[in-house]
Design an enzyme around this catalytic site. Sequence first.
Site, PDB file in Angstrom:
ATOM      1  N   ASP A  11     -49.225  34.530   1.081  1.00  0.00           N
ATOM      2  CA  ASP A  11     -49.392  33.936  -0.264  1.00  0.00           C
ATOM      3  C   ASP A  11     -50.760  34.175  -0.915  1.00  0.00           C
ATOM      4  OD1 ASP A  11     -46.955  33.006   0.607  1.00  0.00           O
ATOM      5  OD2 ASP A  11     -47.355  30.893   0.228  1.00  0.00           O
ATOM      6  N   LYS A 112     -40.384  33.372  -0.677  1.00  0.00           N
ATOM      7  CA  LYS A 112     -40.020  32.069  -0.117  1.00  0.00           C
ATOM      8  C   LYS A 112     -40.093  31.018  -1.214  1.00  0.00           C
ATOM      9  CE  LYS A 112     -44.688  31.163   1.655  1.00  0.00           C
ATOM     10  NZ  LYS A 112     -44.903  29.863   1.034  1.00  0.00           N
ATOM     11  N   CYS A 157     -49.171  26.713   3.989  1.00  0.00           N
ATOM     12  CA  CYS A 157     -48.332  27.895   4.247  1.00  0.00           C
ATOM     13  C   CYS A 157     -48.781  28.693   5.461  1.00  0.00           C
ATOM     14  CB  CYS A 157     -48.249  28.743   2.988  1.00  0.00           C
ATOM     15  SG  CYS A 157     -47.464  27.788   1.637  1.00  0.00           S
TER      16      CYS A 157
END
Length: 214
Positions: A11, A112, A157
């Site tokens: 991310d 995701k 994450c």
Amino acid sequence: MMTQRALLLVDIQNDFCAGGALAVAEGDSTVDVANVLIDWCKARGEAVLASQDWHPAGHGSFASQHAVEPFSQGVLDGLAQTFWPDHCVQGSDGAALHPLLKQQAIDALFHKGENPKIDSYSAFFDNCHREKTQLDGWLREQQIDELIILGLATDYCVKFTVLDALALGYQVSVITDGCRGVNLQPQDSAQAFMAMAGAGATLYTLADWLETHA
């Protein structure tokens, strides 16, 4: 039997970096570390992968959907949930990977957080482990069993990606200075690193990694 290794960048997106909707302090500093490791892995013929938070507009994890303040706590689909500012909306500039990241070197990208009813911190599963992303299948197809992981954010994450990777049987190294945390509580990132190490991950700084894996 040689282990097959890959680099997984979690991310590293505009919304988690300076000026983004959910900016993580010093989030941009992960990019330089990522780029060094991208070159290091490419020189060794190792795969470079990235995950991307990829929410539909109006995702259930957004505070705006519940008329509450961002970072307040609640419940989403039966799970405890932090309600976030709207972030990483599919196709938006905020969801794009950081412009200084060596994106052309990324071999595969995994989305995701696409299901509006549940959040998905891990690059492998949603938060309830009901649905998998395509990451695990891809890794198994390529016979990769070792991962180097870094990115954003340490306490969400990255942590859940690492814990899931370990539970799935991967050997995991985390590059600590390639991660930055949200730190809703000041100790969240330190505790996240402790949880990762406790579950079996090996923690390195970038310098340590390069020195021990010459």
